[in-house]
Design a protein around this motif. Structure first.
Motif, PDB file in Angstrom:
ATOM      1  N   GLY A 138       6.115   6.418   5.844  1.00  0.00           N
ATOM      2  CA  GLY A 138       4.948   6.776   6.627  1.00  0.00           C
ATOM      3  C   GLY A 138       3.812   7.460   5.911  1.00  0.00           C
ATOM      4  O   GLY A 138       2.775   6.863   5.674  1.00  0.00           O
ATOM      5  N   THR A 139       3.995   8.706   5.517  1.00  0.00           N
ATOM      6  CA  THR A 139       2.845   9.512   5.131  1.00  0.00           C
ATOM      7  C   THR A 139       2.198   9.060   3.829  1.00  0.00           C
ATOM      8  O   THR A 139       1.006   9.263   3.630  1.00  0.00           O
ATOM      9  CB  THR A 139       3.234  10.997   4.980  1.00  0.00           C
ATOM     10  N   GLY A 140       2.993   8.508   2.915  1.00  0.00           N
ATOM     11  CA  GLY A 140       2.439   8.140   1.616  1.00  0.00           C
ATOM     12  C   GLY A 140       2.142   9.332   0.732  1.00  0.00           C
ATOM     13  O   GLY A 140       1.531   9.190  -0.328  1.00  0.00           O
ATOM     14  N   SER A 141       2.588  10.536   1.149  1.00  0.00           N
ATOM     15  CA  SER A 141       2.266  11.747   0.395  1.00  0.00           C
ATOM     16  C   SER A 141       2.812  11.703  -1.019  1.00  0.00           C
ATOM     17  O   SER A 141       2.298  12.385  -1.910  1.00  0.00           O
ATOM     18  CB  SER A 141       2.816  12.979   1.127  1.00  0.00           C
ATOM     19  N   GLU A 142       3.838  10.881  -1.241  1.00  0.00           N
ATOM     20  CA  GLU A 142       4.410  10.750  -2.576  1.00  0.00           C
ATOM     21  C   GLU A 142       3.442  10.111  -3.565  1.00  0.00           C
ATOM     22  O   GLU A 142       3.667  10.144  -4.772  1.00  0.00           O
ATOM     23  CB  GLU A 142       5.692   9.919  -2.520  1.00  0.00           C
ATOM     24  N   ALA A 143       2.341   9.540  -3.045  1.00  0.00           N
ATOM     25  CA  ALA A 143       1.403   8.826  -3.919  1.00  0.00           C
ATOM     26  C   ALA A 143      -0.035   9.280  -3.718  1.00  0.00           C
ATOM     27  O   ALA A 143      -0.956   8.541  -4.026  1.00  0.00           O
ATOM     28  CB  ALA A 143       1.505   7.326  -3.662  1.00  0.00           C
ATOM     29  N   THR A 144      -0.218  10.519  -3.219  1.00  0.00           N
ATOM     30  CA  THR A 144      -1.582  10.966  -2.949  1.00  0.00           C
ATOM     31  C   THR A 144      -1.902  12.311  -3.599  1.00  0.00           C
ATOM     32  O   THR A 144      -1.014  13.103  -3.912  1.00  0.00           O
ATOM     33  CB  THR A 144      -1.843  11.095  -1.435  1.00  0.00           C
ATOM     34  N   GLN A 145      -3.189  12.542  -3.728  1.00  0.00           N
ATOM     35  CA  GLN A 145      -3.706  13.807  -4.259  1.00  0.00           C
ATOM     36  C   GLN A 145      -4.097  14.748  -3.121  1.00  0.00           C
ATOM     37  O   GLN A 145      -4.963  15.609  -3.282  1.00  0.00           O
ATOM     38  CB  GLN A 145      -4.916  13.539  -5.150  1.00  0.00           C
ATOM     39  N   ALA A 164      -4.538  17.370  -9.393  1.00  0.00           N
ATOM     40  CA  ALA A 164      -3.367  18.160  -9.785  1.00  0.00           C
ATOM     41  C   ALA A 164      -2.239  18.057  -8.763  1.00  0.00           C
ATOM     42  O   ALA A 164      -1.076  18.329  -9.088  1.00  0.00           O
ATOM     43  CB  ALA A 164      -3.768  19.622  -9.968  1.00  0.00           C
ATOM     44  N   LEU A 165      -2.563  17.672  -7.528  1.00  0.00           N
ATOM     45  CA  LEU A 165      -1.550  17.567  -6.478  1.00  0.00           C
ATOM     46  C   LEU A 165      -0.742  16.272  -6.539  1.00  0.00           C
ATOM     47  O   LEU A 165       0.202  16.089  -5.776  1.00  0.00           O
ATOM     48  CB  LEU A 165      -2.211  17.679  -5.092  1.00  0.00           C
ATOM     49  N   MET A 166      -1.101  15.358  -7.427  1.00  0.00           N
ATOM     50  CA  MET A 166      -0.340  14.118  -7.560  1.00  0.00           C
ATOM     51  C   MET A 166       1.065  14.418  -8.076  1.00  0.00           C
ATOM     52  O   MET A 166       1.223  15.136  -9.076  1.00  0.00           O
ATOM     53  CB  MET A 166      -1.029  13.164  -8.530  1.00  0.00           C
ATOM     54  N   PRO A 167       2.099  13.885  -7.413  1.00  0.00           N
ATOM     55  CA  PRO A 167       3.459  14.089  -7.916  1.00  0.00           C
ATOM     56  C   PRO A 167       3.636  13.528  -9.324  1.00  0.00           C
ATOM     57  O   PRO A 167       3.026  12.519  -9.687  1.00  0.00           O
ATOM     58  CB  PRO A 167       4.321  13.318  -6.908  1.00  0.00           C
ATOM     59  N   THR A 168       4.472  14.188 -10.093  1.00  0.00           N
ATOM     60  CA  THR A 168       4.821  13.690 -11.415  1.00  0.00           C
ATOM     61  C   THR A 168       5.718  12.463 -11.291  1.00  0.00           C
ATOM     62  O   THR A 168       5.576  11.494 -12.048  1.00  0.00           O
ATOM     63  CB  THR A 168       5.569  14.781 -12.206  1.00  0.00           C
ATOM     64  N   LEU A 169       6.636  12.519 -10.322  1.00  0.00           N
ATOM     65  CA  LEU A 169       7.602  11.445 -10.116  1.00  0.00           C
ATOM     66  C   LEU A 169       7.744  11.184  -8.619  1.00  0.00           C
ATOM     67  O   LEU A 169       7.964  12.115  -7.838  1.00  0.00           O
ATOM     68  CB  LEU A 169       8.961  11.848 -10.710  1.00  0.00           C
ATOM     69  N   ALA A 170       7.601   9.931  -8.216  1.00  0.00           N
ATOM     70  CA  ALA A 170       7.837   9.516  -6.828  1.00  0.00           C
ATOM     71  C   ALA A 170       9.066   8.619  -6.800  1.00  0.00           C
ATOM     72  O   ALA A 170       9.148   7.644  -7.562  1.00  0.00           O
ATOM     73  CB  ALA A 170       6.622   8.772  -6.279  1.00  0.00           C
ATOM     74  N   ILE A 171      10.023   8.971  -5.935  1.00  0.00           N
ATOM     75  CA  ILE A 171      11.264   8.202  -5.822  1.00  0.00           C
ATOM     76  C   ILE A 171      11.314   7.590  -4.426  1.00  0.00           C
ATOM     77  O   ILE A 171      11.423   8.308  -3.426  1.00  0.00           O
ATOM     78  CB  ILE A 171      12.494   9.091  -6.065  1.00  0.00           C
ATOM     79  N   ILE A 172      11.206   6.285  -4.358  1.00  0.00           N
ATOM     80  CA  ILE A 172      11.150   5.588  -3.076  1.00  0.00           C
ATOM     81  C   ILE A 172      12.454   4.832  -2.886  1.00  0.00           C
ATOM     82  O   ILE A 172      12.610   3.695  -3.348  1.00  0.00           O
ATOM     83  CB  ILE A 172       9.954   4.609  -3.013  1.00  0.00           C
ATOM     84  N   ASP A 173      13.401   5.453  -2.207  1.00  0.00           N
ATOM     85  CA  ASP A 173      14.720   4.858  -1.985  1.00  0.00           C
ATOM     86  C   ASP A 173      14.887   4.589  -0.494  1.00  0.00           C
ATOM     87  O   ASP A 173      15.034   5.524   0.294  1.00  0.00           O
ATOM     88  CB  ASP A 173      15.812   5.812  -2.472  1.00  0.00           C
TER      89      ASP A 173
END
Length: 384
Positions: A138-145, A164-173
């Motif tokens: 849903g939110t897509g927060s794992e890929a947003t600033q 700077a708020l972009m995650p270093t690592l996004a894990i989409i399982d």
């Protein structure tokens, strides 16, 4: 024209993504603050993560006080725990709220003052490494600033932003999303669909973001009903997870528009979950947005196969709204009244909500730019 595209440093997605991410996580720090909620603890999602950390000799401490509406107070407590426990990186596990909280905690570990001081300002000081593990599509927060945090003093939802708020690592399982209740699947699914549609139809759209947006719309539109009706439909869950990721990338590099701008005040004042308030608004906001700006909405209709190439743009745009209305009904999106919002209190706050929506800036990205009066009218239509 040149465009600046921003993505997480690394994305691991698909079946067994968590297990396959261990080589990346090992490089990010020695002790993690796991930012999550009680539900993730109770259903066993946290234990999947902690087992991986233990197997890789990574220390951790749990901060599970996040709720569905993360606040400045939750961020403050998280920062205190991070410092007291001498953590050196952060893992956000859950829906958008834990991931947004993880970003905000990271921001306040390295910046002075309160999170409330940063509304309208860019957060640019490098954060500790952030790992984002969404358990909803849903939110897509794992890929947003971006991160959305409620200011408890002003009773508003703050949209905070910065590279700077972009995650270093996004894990989409997608395995994590199987435990999502039907209501959560519905709300977060419409949230992701909204991200994709708004990104594509925004004034700030660009060709690369458009590619992600259209792909996201197709995946979500074709799989949300399936995921809603059968939580164990892994194929549908996988498609929804990828679609939500694509939608997050799209609006991160474009923008959201009127729906999100109007949604946040409803959430702040009446504690309606973000995805639900988006879903309540989407049909009426799109009915407003398409007038005079049919082309892009028509393109979406054609891309998802609900409209023929030779059909006029206005008919295709109207067909899109019609089909989204059907989708919302099929997945039982509630009205404000059915959700339990008090009509009298709602109407008393409409003027403030309209002002807050405009202050957020999102409605101004709409190709048909709304006035305060337009926004008030749409709020009132929610009760018709």
């Amino acid at each position: 024209m040149a465009y600046n595209i921003i993505l997480p440093k690394c994305i691991v997605y698909g079946e067994n993504a968590l297990e396959k991410s261990s080589e990346h996580i090992k490089t990010l720090g020695k002790k993690a603050l796991i930012v999550t909620d009680k539900i993730m603890l109770n259903i066993g999602n946290v234990s999947k993560l902690t087992k991986l950390l233990e197997n890789n000799l990574i220390s951790y401490t749990l901060y599970s006080e996040v709720n569905s509406e993360p606040t400045d107070l939750i961020v403050n407590s998280g920062v205190e725990k991070y410092k007291n426990e001498k953590c050196d990186f952060i893992i956000g596990l859950g829906g958008g709220s834990p991931i947004d909280s993880a970003k905000a905690i990271g921001a306040m570990v390295v910046n002075p003052g309160s999170i409330n001081d940063y509304m309208g300002k860019l957060i640019d000081k490098p954060l500790p490494n952030i790992v984002a593990i969404p358990t909803t599509a849903g939110t897509g927060s794992e890929a947003t600033q971006f991160t959305i945090i409620s200011n408890t003093k002003e009773n508003i939802k703050m949209l905070l932003k910065g590279k700077a708020l972009m995650p270093t690592l996004a894990i989409i399982d997608p395995e994590f999303t199987i435990t999502s209740p039907q209501k959560v699947t519905a709300a977060t699914g419409i949230d992701a669909l909204t991200h994709a549609i708004e990104a594509y139809t925004s004034k700030c759209s660009n060709p690369l973001a458009d590619t992600f947006a259209l792909s996201a719309v197709k995946r979500i539109f074709n799989n949300l009903r399936r995921a809603y009706k059968n939580s164990n439909d892994f194929e549908a869950r996988n498609e929804m997870s990828i679609g939500a990721l694509e939608a997050g990338i799209a609006f991160n590099n474009s923008s959201v528009t009127i729906i999100h701008g109007m949604s946040r005040p409803i959430g702040a004042l009446f504690h309606v979950p973000h995805g639900v308030s988006n879903a309540m608004l989407i049909v009426r906001c799109l009915n407003f947005a398409i007038k005079g700006e049919e082309k892009r909405f028509a393109n979406i209709s054609r891309a998802i196969g609900i409209c023929e190439t030779e059909t006029s743009d206005i008919d295709c745009a109207n067909k899109l709204v019609e089909e989204i209305d059907k989708l919302c009904k099929d997945i039982d999106i509630p009205t404000l009244e059915k959700f339990g919002v008090d009509a009298e209190k709602f109407f008393q706050n409409i003027d403030k909500m309209a002002e807050d929506a405009l202050i957020s800036g999102s409605p101004l990205n709409t190709r048909r730019e709304p006035s305060k009066e337009d926004i008030i009218k749409i709020y009132k239509e929610l009760w018709e």
